[in-house]
Design a protein around this motif. Structure first.
Motif, PDB file in Angstrom:
ATOM      1  N   PHE A 199       0.825  -1.199   0.000  1.00 54.77           N
ATOM      2  CA  PHE A 199       0.000   0.000   0.000  1.00 54.77           C
ATOM      3  C   PHE A 199       0.866   1.259   0.000  1.00 54.77           C
ATOM      4  O   PHE A 199       0.643   2.189  -0.792  1.00 54.77           O
ATOM      5  CB  PHE A 199      -0.927  -0.019   1.210  1.00 54.77           C
ATOM      6  CG  PHE A 199      -1.817   1.181   1.308  1.00 54.77           C
ATOM      7  CD1 PHE A 199      -2.847   1.359   0.411  1.00 54.77           C
ATOM      8  CD2 PHE A 199      -1.619   2.120   2.298  1.00 54.77           C
ATOM      9  CE1 PHE A 199      -3.673   2.474   0.494  1.00 54.77           C
ATOM     10  CE2 PHE A 199      -2.431   3.224   2.396  1.00 54.77           C
ATOM     11  CZ  PHE A 199      -3.460   3.417   1.490  1.00 54.77           C
ATOM     12  N   LEU A 200       1.871   1.308   0.870  1.00 55.38           N
ATOM     13  CA  LEU A 200       2.744   2.479   0.919  1.00 55.38           C
ATOM     14  C   LEU A 200       3.588   2.602  -0.345  1.00 55.38           C
ATOM     15  O   LEU A 200       3.875   3.716  -0.797  1.00 55.38           O
ATOM     16  CB  LEU A 200       3.637   2.423   2.157  1.00 55.38           C
ATOM     17  CG  LEU A 200       2.926   2.681   3.476  1.00 55.38           C
ATOM     18  CD1 LEU A 200       3.891   2.485   4.634  1.00 55.38           C
ATOM     19  CD2 LEU A 200       2.332   4.072   3.499  1.00 55.38           C
ATOM     20  N   PHE A 201       3.993   1.483  -0.933  1.00 55.01           N
ATOM     21  CA  PHE A 201       4.750   1.519  -2.180  1.00 55.01           C
ATOM     22  C   PHE A 201       3.919   2.161  -3.280  1.00 55.01           C
ATOM     23  O   PHE A 201       4.416   2.964  -4.058  1.00 55.01           O
ATOM     24  CB  PHE A 201       5.159   0.099  -2.575  1.00 55.01           C
ATOM     25  CG  PHE A 201       6.025   0.043  -3.805  1.00 55.01           C
ATOM     26  CD1 PHE A 201       7.368   0.349  -3.732  1.00 55.01           C
ATOM     27  CD2 PHE A 201       5.492  -0.314  -5.021  1.00 55.01           C
ATOM     28  CE1 PHE A 201       8.175   0.302  -4.851  1.00 55.01           C
ATOM     29  CE2 PHE A 201       6.284  -0.366  -6.155  1.00 55.01           C
ATOM     30  CZ  PHE A 201       7.632  -0.053  -6.065  1.00 55.01           C
ATOM     31  N   LYS A 202       2.643   1.812  -3.325  1.00 56.93           N
ATOM     32  CA  LYS A 202       1.774   2.405  -4.327  1.00 56.93           C
ATOM     33  C   LYS A 202       1.584   3.894  -4.075  1.00 56.93           C
ATOM     34  O   LYS A 202       1.665   4.705  -4.991  1.00 56.93           O
ATOM     35  CB  LYS A 202       0.424   1.718  -4.366  1.00 56.93           C
ATOM     36  CG  LYS A 202      -0.455   2.258  -5.486  1.00 56.93           C
ATOM     37  CD  LYS A 202      -1.900   2.013  -5.236  1.00 56.93           C
ATOM     38  CE  LYS A 202      -2.777   2.581  -6.313  1.00 56.93           C
ATOM     39  NZ  LYS A 202      -2.478   3.910  -6.758  1.00 56.93           N
ATOM     40  N   LEU A 226       4.625   4.562  -6.793  1.00 60.39           N
ATOM     41  CA  LEU A 226       3.983   4.328  -8.086  1.00 60.39           C
ATOM     42  C   LEU A 226       3.202   5.533  -8.599  1.00 60.39           C
ATOM     43  O   LEU A 226       3.093   5.727  -9.810  1.00 60.39           O
ATOM     44  CB  LEU A 226       3.049   3.118  -8.016  1.00 60.39           C
ATOM     45  CG  LEU A 226       3.723   1.762  -8.019  1.00 60.39           C
ATOM     46  CD1 LEU A 226       2.674   0.670  -7.984  1.00 60.39           C
ATOM     47  CD2 LEU A 226       4.615   1.580  -9.208  1.00 60.39           C
ATOM     48  N   ASP A 227       2.646   6.325  -7.725  1.00 63.56           N
ATOM     49  CA  ASP A 227       1.883   7.485  -8.166  1.00 63.56           C
ATOM     50  C   ASP A 227       2.763   8.615  -8.685  1.00 63.56           C
ATOM     51  O   ASP A 227       2.263   9.536  -9.326  1.00 63.56           O
ATOM     52  CB  ASP A 227       1.014   8.012  -7.014  1.00 63.56           C
ATOM     53  CG  ASP A 227      -0.135   7.075  -6.710  1.00 63.56           C
ATOM     54  OD1 ASP A 227      -0.454   6.229  -7.567  1.00 63.56           O
ATOM     55  OD2 ASP A 227      -0.713   7.188  -5.610  1.00 63.56           O
ATOM     56  N   HIS A 228       4.080   8.549  -8.442  1.00 64.42           N
ATOM     57  CA  HIS A 228       4.959   9.649  -8.813  1.00 64.42           C
ATOM     58  C   HIS A 228       5.918   9.317  -9.951  1.00 64.42           C
ATOM     59  O   HIS A 228       6.800  10.121 -10.244  1.00 64.42           O
ATOM     60  CB  HIS A 228       5.769  10.099  -7.595  1.00 64.42           C
ATOM     61  CG  HIS A 228       4.902  10.568  -6.472  1.00 64.42           C
ATOM     62  ND1 HIS A 228       4.168  11.722  -6.527  1.00 64.42           N
ATOM     63  CD2 HIS A 228       4.627  10.022  -5.277  1.00 64.42           C
ATOM     64  CE1 HIS A 228       3.490  11.872  -5.413  1.00 64.42           C
ATOM     65  NE2 HIS A 228       3.750  10.838  -4.623  1.00 64.42           N
ATOM     66  N   ILE A 229       5.778   8.180 -10.595  1.00 63.77           N
ATOM     67  CA  ILE A 229       6.637   7.864 -11.731  1.00 63.77           C
ATOM     68  C   ILE A 229       5.781   7.809 -12.988  1.00 63.77           C
ATOM     69  O   ILE A 229       4.566   7.625 -12.931  1.00 63.77           O
ATOM     70  CB  ILE A 229       7.399   6.536 -11.540  1.00 63.77           C
ATOM     71  CG1 ILE A 229       6.439   5.363 -11.446  1.00 63.77           C
ATOM     72  CG2 ILE A 229       8.293   6.596 -10.331  1.00 63.77           C
ATOM     73  CD1 ILE A 229       7.134   4.026 -11.505  1.00 63.77           C
ATOM     74  N   SER A 230       6.415   7.954 -14.128  1.00 60.58           N
ATOM     75  CA  SER A 230       5.669   7.906 -15.387  1.00 60.58           C
ATOM     76  C   SER A 230       5.372   6.461 -15.771  1.00 60.58           C
ATOM     77  O   SER A 230       6.000   5.517 -15.287  1.00 60.58           O
ATOM     78  CB  SER A 230       6.471   8.587 -16.494  1.00 60.58           C
ATOM     79  OG  SER A 230       7.662   7.865 -16.740  1.00 60.58           O
ATOM     80  N   GLU A 257       5.968   5.007 -18.502  1.00 65.00           N
ATOM     81  CA  GLU A 257       6.999   4.411 -19.353  1.00 65.00           C
ATOM     82  C   GLU A 257       8.122   3.763 -18.551  1.00 65.00           C
ATOM     83  O   GLU A 257       8.856   2.925 -19.078  1.00 65.00           O
ATOM     84  CB  GLU A 257       7.596   5.461 -20.289  1.00 65.00           C
ATOM     85  CG  GLU A 257       6.636   5.972 -21.343  1.00 65.00           C
ATOM     86  CD  GLU A 257       5.698   7.043 -20.807  1.00 65.00           C
ATOM     87  OE1 GLU A 257       6.071   7.745 -19.854  1.00 65.00           O
ATOM     88  OE2 GLU A 257       4.589   7.164 -21.345  1.00 65.00           O
ATOM     89  N   ASP A 258       8.290   4.167 -17.309  1.00 65.02           N
ATOM     90  CA  ASP A 258       9.327   3.566 -16.469  1.00 65.02           C
ATOM     91  C   ASP A 258       8.935   2.143 -16.099  1.00 65.02           C
ATOM     92  O   ASP A 258       7.791   1.865 -15.766  1.00 65.02           O
ATOM     93  CB  ASP A 258       9.531   4.386 -15.196  1.00 65.02           C
ATOM     94  CG  ASP A 258      10.171   5.724 -15.471  1.00 65.02           C
ATOM     95  OD1 ASP A 258      10.796   5.863 -16.534  1.00 65.02           O
ATOM     96  OD2 ASP A 258      10.037   6.629 -14.632  1.00 65.02           O
ATOM     97  N   GLU A 259       9.907   1.272 -16.174  1.00 63.13           N
ATOM     98  CA  GLU A 259       9.645  -0.123 -15.836  1.00 63.13           C
ATOM     99  C   GLU A 259      10.161  -0.419 -14.431  1.00 63.13           C
ATOM    100  O   GLU A 259      11.244   0.002 -14.058  1.00 63.13           O
ATOM    101  CB  GLU A 259      10.325  -1.052 -16.839  1.00 63.13           C
ATOM    102  CG  GLU A 259       9.727  -0.972 -18.227  1.00 63.13           C
ATOM    103  CD  GLU A 259      10.341  -1.987 -19.157  1.00 63.13           C
ATOM    104  OE1 GLU A 259      11.022  -2.904 -18.668  1.00 63.13           O
ATOM    105  OE2 GLU A 259      10.149  -1.847 -20.366  1.00 63.13           O
ATOM    106  N   ILE A 260       9.372  -1.156 -13.688  1.00 63.68           N
ATOM    107  CA  ILE A 260       9.735  -1.562 -12.337  1.00 63.68           C
ATOM    108  C   ILE A 260       9.747  -3.076 -12.312  1.00 63.68           C
ATOM    109  O   ILE A 260       8.846  -3.718 -12.854  1.00 63.68           O
ATOM    110  CB  ILE A 260       8.734  -1.030 -11.311  1.00 63.68           C
ATOM    111  CG1 ILE A 260       8.695   0.485 -11.364  1.00 63.68           C
ATOM    112  CG2 ILE A 260       9.083  -1.487  -9.921  1.00 63.68           C
ATOM    113  CD1 ILE A 260       7.605   1.074 -10.529  1.00 63.68           C
ATOM    114  N   ALA A 261      10.755  -3.654 -11.692  1.00 61.76           N
ATOM    115  CA  ALA A 261      10.835  -5.107 -11.591  1.00 61.76           C
ATOM    116  C   ALA A 261       9.821  -5.592 -10.549  1.00 61.76           C
ATOM    117  O   ALA A 261      10.004  -5.360  -9.347  1.00 61.76           O
ATOM    118  CB  ALA A 261      12.234  -5.527 -11.200  1.00 61.76           C
ATOM    119  N   PRO A 262       8.738  -6.255 -10.992  1.00 65.75           N
ATOM    120  CA  PRO A 262       7.728  -6.679 -10.017  1.00 65.75           C
ATOM    121  C   PRO A 262       8.237  -7.763  -9.075  1.00 65.75           C
ATOM    122  O   PRO A 262       7.774  -7.869  -7.934  1.00 65.75           O
ATOM    123  CB  PRO A 262       6.577  -7.183 -10.878  1.00 65.75           C
ATOM    124  CG  PRO A 262       7.152  -7.444 -12.210  1.00 65.75           C
ATOM    125  CD  PRO A 262       8.343  -6.568 -12.352  1.00 65.75           C
TER     126      PRO A 262
END
Length: 69
Positions: free
Chosen positions: A20-23, A27-31, A33-38
């Protein structure tokens, strides 16, 4: 089942709280197009859950020994 209730609740709170805190924070502050390793996010969430499970177990043991004497 009553003996592991603190671990289960701690794990759920730790893992869910981290996701929840990660989101909210990340997550709300990156574009988009940026990829995050799930996989890395889930490994950290599980590690956070395990830490909180240990804390939940400690709290449960403290409460049961303190109030059942």
């Amino acid at each position: 089942m009553k003996n592991i209730l603190g671990r289960i609740i701690g794990f759920v709170i730790g893992m869910g709280g981290f996701l929840f805190l990660f989101k909210l924070i990340f997550l709300d502050h990156i574009s988009r197009e940026d990829e995050i390793a799930p996989g890395a996010v889930m490994i950290v969430a599980i590690a956070s859950g395990l830490i909180f499970a240990y804390a939940g177990n400690y709290v449960q043991n403290y409460i049961t020994t303190k109030f059942h004497q």
